[in-house]
Design an enzyme around this catalytic site. Sequence first.
Site, PDB file in Angstrom:
ATOM      1  N   SER A  11      35.140  37.283  32.435  1.00  0.00           N
ATOM      2  CA  SER A  11      36.569  36.944  32.520  1.00  0.00           C
ATOM      3  C   SER A  11      36.794  35.939  33.657  1.00  0.00           C
ATOM      4  O   SER A  11      37.592  35.014  33.537  1.00  0.00           O
ATOM      5  CB  SER A  11      37.400  38.189  32.817  1.00  0.00           C
ATOM      6  OG  SER A  11      37.699  38.881  31.629  1.00  0.00           O
ATOM      7  N   LYS A  14      45.424  47.069  36.340  1.00  0.00           N
ATOM      8  CA  LYS A  14      45.200  47.635  35.008  1.00  0.00           C
ATOM      9  C   LYS A  14      46.540  47.836  34.329  1.00  0.00           C
ATOM     10  O   LYS A  14      47.553  48.065  34.999  1.00  0.00           O
ATOM     11  CB  LYS A  14      44.503  48.998  35.120  1.00  0.00           C
ATOM     12  CG  LYS A  14      43.805  49.395  33.858  1.00  0.00           C
ATOM     13  CD  LYS A  14      42.530  48.595  33.717  1.00  0.00           C
ATOM     14  CE  LYS A  14      41.568  49.141  32.709  1.00  0.00           C
ATOM     15  NZ  LYS A  14      40.227  48.590  32.998  1.00  0.00           N
ATOM     16  N   ASP A  73      31.113  40.503  43.346  1.00  0.00           N
ATOM     17  CA  ASP A  73      31.612  39.267  43.978  1.00  0.00           C
ATOM     18  C   ASP A  73      32.475  38.425  43.050  1.00  0.00           C
ATOM     19  O   ASP A  73      32.319  37.204  42.968  1.00  0.00           O
ATOM     20  CB  ASP A  73      30.434  38.422  44.501  1.00  0.00           C
ATOM     21  CG  ASP A  73      29.724  39.112  45.653  1.00  0.00           C
ATOM     22  OD1 ASP A  73      30.417  39.682  46.513  1.00  0.00           O
ATOM     23  OD2 ASP A  73      28.475  39.118  45.667  1.00  0.00           O
ATOM     24  N   LYS A 128      35.144  47.301  41.565  1.00  0.00           N
ATOM     25  CA  LYS A 128      34.209  46.660  40.639  1.00  0.00           C
ATOM     26  C   LYS A 128      34.105  45.161  40.942  1.00  0.00           C
ATOM     27  O   LYS A 128      33.013  44.605  41.031  1.00  0.00           O
ATOM     28  CB  LYS A 128      34.750  46.882  39.227  1.00  0.00           C
ATOM     29  CG  LYS A 128      33.774  46.616  38.138  1.00  0.00           C
ATOM     30  CD  LYS A 128      34.450  46.629  36.766  1.00  0.00           C
ATOM     31  CE  LYS A 128      35.176  47.910  36.417  1.00  0.00           C
ATOM     32  NZ  LYS A 128      35.613  47.918  34.999  1.00  0.00           N
TER      33      LYS A 128
HETATM   34  N1  GLU Z   1      38.800  45.932  30.849  1.00  0.00           N
HETATM   35  C1  GLU Z   1      37.597  45.452  31.419  1.00  0.00           C
HETATM   36  C2  GLU Z   1      37.186  46.342  32.579  1.00  0.00           C
HETATM   37  O1  GLU Z   1      37.562  47.485  32.681  1.00  0.00           O
HETATM   38  C3  GLU Z   1      37.645  43.977  31.764  1.00  0.00           C
HETATM   39  C4  GLU Z   1      38.694  43.548  32.724  1.00  0.00           C
HETATM   40  C5  GLU Z   1      38.838  42.041  32.875  1.00  0.00           C
HETATM   41  O2  GLU Z   1      38.092  41.307  32.259  1.00  0.00           O
HETATM   42  O3  GLU Z   1      39.737  41.644  33.608  1.00  0.00           O
HETATM   43  O4  GLU Z   1      36.412  45.958  33.415  1.00  0.00           O
END
Ligand code: GLU
Length: 467
Positions: A360, A105, A98, A93
Site C-alpha cells: 500500500s 482502521k 518501516d 505494524k
Molecule cells: N488491512 C490491511 C492490514 O490490516 C492493509 C492495510 C493497508 O494497506 O493500509 O494490514
Amino acid sequence: MKGYKFYEQVNAAFDEAAAYTKFDEGLLAQMKICNDVLHITFPLERDNGKIEVIEAWRVEHSHHKLPTKGGIRYSLTVNEDETMALAALMTYKCAVVDVPFGGAKGGIKIDKSKYSLEELERITRRYAFELMKKNFIGPGTDVPAPDYGTGAQEMGWILDTFRQMSTDINAEGCVTGKPIEMGGIRGRTEATGRGVYFGIKEACDNKDDMKELGLEHGIEGKTFVIQGLGNVGYHAALYMEEAGAKMVGVAEIDGSIYSKDGIDLAKLMEYKKETGGVKGFEGTETLADSSAVLESECDILIPAALENQINEGNADKIKAKIIGEAANGPTTANAHKIMKKRGALIIPDNYLNAGGVTVSYFEWLKNIQHVRFGRMGKRFEENSYKRILSVIETISDRKFTETELGTLAKGGGEAELVDSGLEETMINAYNQINELRKKHDVDLRTAAFINAINKVGLIYDRMGIFP
Ligand code: GLU
C-alpha cells in the site's frame, strides 16, 4: 469468548514490551491511546425502498506520522473496541516494517452477503463522504485500504467519491488497494499473502531456530494448515505450496478438512466456488467443525481469518511448532503464553501480515509521484545488461540463446520491483525482530513491539509535545 476485549489484549502485549524500553509512563500512555475515534451512523435506502441505519467507525490511532493508514472491514463483528485495537496494531505494524505512516482502521457493521451490489456501493460511497466531511480521509491525512470483506471494488468507489469533492492533485493517494486502472499497483492483491510467505520462509531458513524447534530448516517439505481461504489465506497457501510446502488442512466457515497426503489448492478453490465451502472435498476427511483442523498434526499453522481464533479453549491442543499469524489478533494473550510454554515459535501479526500495508505504501508513493515504478529505468537497465552480455559474448566465444537473453537482460518493471521491495522489507524486519528476541530473551511478538515502541517513541521524544 465472553468478556474478550481486543484493544486490552493489544495493550497488554504493548505493556509487556514497554518494560524493555526507556520511555517514561506519560509518553508510553500517549503512544498507546487512540488519537481520534469517529463513530458514525447513516441511513441506507434498501432496494425495496425501506430505510436501514448503518453503523460505522474510523479510528486514527497515532498521528506521530501522517498520513495514518489502515484498512476498512465489512463484518458483523465490527465494533469500537475491535476498530481501536486494529488501528493500534496498524501503528506498530507500520513501525516494524518501516512504513512511514501512523495507524488507523475503519469498519462498517454489516453482513456483506445480505446486500446487493448497488446497496454496497451506496453504503461505501456514503461512508467515504462521511469520512471526507469529517476530515478522516485524504492522501496526507488518512488513507484507507482493503481489509476483511472489502477489496479493489470498494476502494474504487471510495476514490471516485473523494474525487468528486476534491481537486487535490494527489487525490489518487487517498486510498490504496484500488483497481490498477484507477491508480492501483501490481501486486497489491497478493501482497499480504505474499508477505506471510516471505516471513515464514525467513523463519524457516534460520538453521539454529529450526534446530531448537526440532525441525529441518527450509520451507520445502513442511506441512501446514490454513484457517481461511480469503484473499490473504489463499495467497499465503499458494506461495507456500509453490515453495514445496504441503497443505494438509483447511478451515473455512462451513467446516474443516484434513488429509495427511496433502490437499491440492487449485482444485479445492474450484470446489469451493462450486459448493460454497470446503466440506466433503475429495480425498480429505471432514472434521467435526470449522475449527477442529487447527488442532491437527502439522508443522505450521496459519490462522488467516479473524481475531480470537486461538484462545484458552484450544491453545493447549494445538500441535503446530510454528504459528504464522496472517490474520490480525488471531491469538489471545493467554493462548500465546500456553503455546510459548510448549516451545512453539509464534510469528506475530504485527510483523507477518505487514506485506499488505507495505505494498500500500508503494501504491501511495506511485500515486503522489504520478509515475509507475520502472517506467523511467526499465529499458535503460535492459540495454545496459545487453551491452555487458554482448561484451561477454565477444570475449568468451559463447552465444546466449534468446531465452537466456530474455532472463539475463530483464529490467525491473512495476510487478518485479514491488515484489522485490516487499521481500526486502519482510527479510529486514524479521532479522531486526529476531535479533531483539535473542537480545532480550523474549518471544517474537514482544520483540516486534519493542522495535515498534522504540521507533515511535523516538519520534515523539524528538518532536516534543505541541502546546
Ligand atoms: N488491512 C490491511 C492490514 O490490516 C492493509 C492495510 C493497508 O494497506 O493500509 O494490514
